[in-house]
Design an enzyme around this catalytic site. Structure first.
Site, mmCIF file in Angstrom:
data_model
loop_
_atom_site.group_PDB
_atom_site.id
_atom_site.type_symbol
_atom_site.label_atom_id
_atom_site.label_comp_id
_atom_site.label_asym_id
_atom_site.label_seq_id
_atom_site.Cartn_x
_atom_site.Cartn_y
_atom_site.Cartn_z
ATOM 1 N N GLU A 146 -37.786 43.796 0.013
ATOM 2 C CA GLU A 146 -36.330 43.693 -0.122
ATOM 3 C C GLU A 146 -35.641 44.936 0.424
ATOM 4 O OE1 GLU A 146 -32.994 43.119 -3.678
ATOM 5 O OE2 GLU A 146 -34.951 43.990 -4.127
ATOM 6 N N GLU A 243 -28.797 38.726 -10.113
ATOM 7 C CA GLU A 243 -29.162 40.109 -10.421
ATOM 8 C C GLU A 243 -27.898 40.968 -10.481
ATOM 9 O OE1 GLU A 243 -32.780 43.102 -9.248
ATOM 10 O OE2 GLU A 243 -31.482 42.446 -7.613
#
Length: 278
Positions: A146, A243
């Site tokens: 990521e 998130e």
């Protein structure tokens, strides 16, 4: 169809961690993710998942010494043995939790890192990812990397979508994918939909949050209905991880999710919960 997963490291902090599974299910979520499960026994977490009809979507490999500022081991020269041990531990948890995806955090460069140091980190990163992708293939899991913005995580080794694409192409494993976090991409580069389109075949998971404060996705500068509409049109069949840090009590800010199946979420009068999503 967009499927939302609650990130239990950030959401439902009104409850102790193990009680957040019930809270997420009651709010209408059917999937959950979080940073790390290792403070709890895997079997104990599995029981919470089963009791509340939840799917474990994602969690991270051990990150090193989080309290000391470490943010992953995958690119750190000299820490290869520790990285591999952490991978094995994560795979053990994934087997118990039936979790298909594991995120390997890259780690942070030392202050003042020159080109030589960066190159050493890159070679370590590639070597560790090759090993981890093979191990995940054998275990039937997918490894994720990521890009994370350097404002929230100063010095993080992997920050751009282009670098993530290059690394995935270099490793050339169907078990290594990009974790596309819209929040991080917006802060570093913007041009969200084009980045989404360019690397869609490489994406293994998507996460969302409002920008710049990382609150609910109906707040801030990103028009998420357009982003998620394009994601769905591209044929994305995975989960979208929420998130974000709720601006207040978690349930009070979940009205935006009604458009995506959170039928138990009730907008609060006078709040921005309904936002641009309804």
């Amino acid at each position: 169809m967009i499927r939302l997963a609650a990130n239990l490291s950030m959401m439902f902090q009104e409850h102790d961690f193990l009680d957040r599974f019930a809270a997420a299910a009651e709010a209408g979520f059917r999937g959950v993710e979080y940073l790390f499960p290792y403070a709890h026994d895997a079997e104990e977490i599995r029981q919470r998942l089963e009791a509340h009809g939840l799917t474990q979507v994602l969690f991270n490999l051990p990150p090193g010494d989080w309290g000391a500022g470490e943010r992953g081991l995958a690119s750190l020269p000299g820490r290869e043995t520790e990285f591999r041990e952490g991978l094995e531990r994560a795979l053990e948890y994934a087997a118990v939790l039936d979790c298909p995806r594991l995120h390997a955090m890259a780690g942070v460069l030392p202050d003042g890192a020159d080109q030589g140091i960066r190159q050493a980190h890159l070679q370590t990163y590639l070597g560790n990812l090759r090993h981890a992708a093979r191990a995940c293939e054998q275990a039937g899991r997918t490894l994720l990397i990521e890009p994370i913005n350097g404002r929230d995580m100063p010095g993080y080794f992997l920050q751009t979508q282009e670098m993530a694409r290059h690394i995935v192409d270099e490793i050339a494993s169907s078990h290594l994918k990009v974790q596309f976090d819209v929040y991080h991409c917006q802060i570093v580069q913007g041009d969200l939909i084009r980045h989404l389109e360019t690397q869609f075949s490489r994406i293994g998971h998507v996460q969302i949050a409002g920008v710049p404060e990382r609150h609910e996705p109906d707040r801030g500068e990103v028009h998420y209905p357009a982003v998620l509409e394009r994601l769905e049109a591209l044929g994305y069949g995975g989960w979208v991880g929420c998130e974000y840090r709720p601006a207040g009590e978690t349930l009070a800010g979940l009205g935006w999710g009604r458009a995506y199946g959170l039928e138990s979420a009730t907008p609060v009068a006078g709040s921005s919960a309904a936002g641009n999503f309804l």
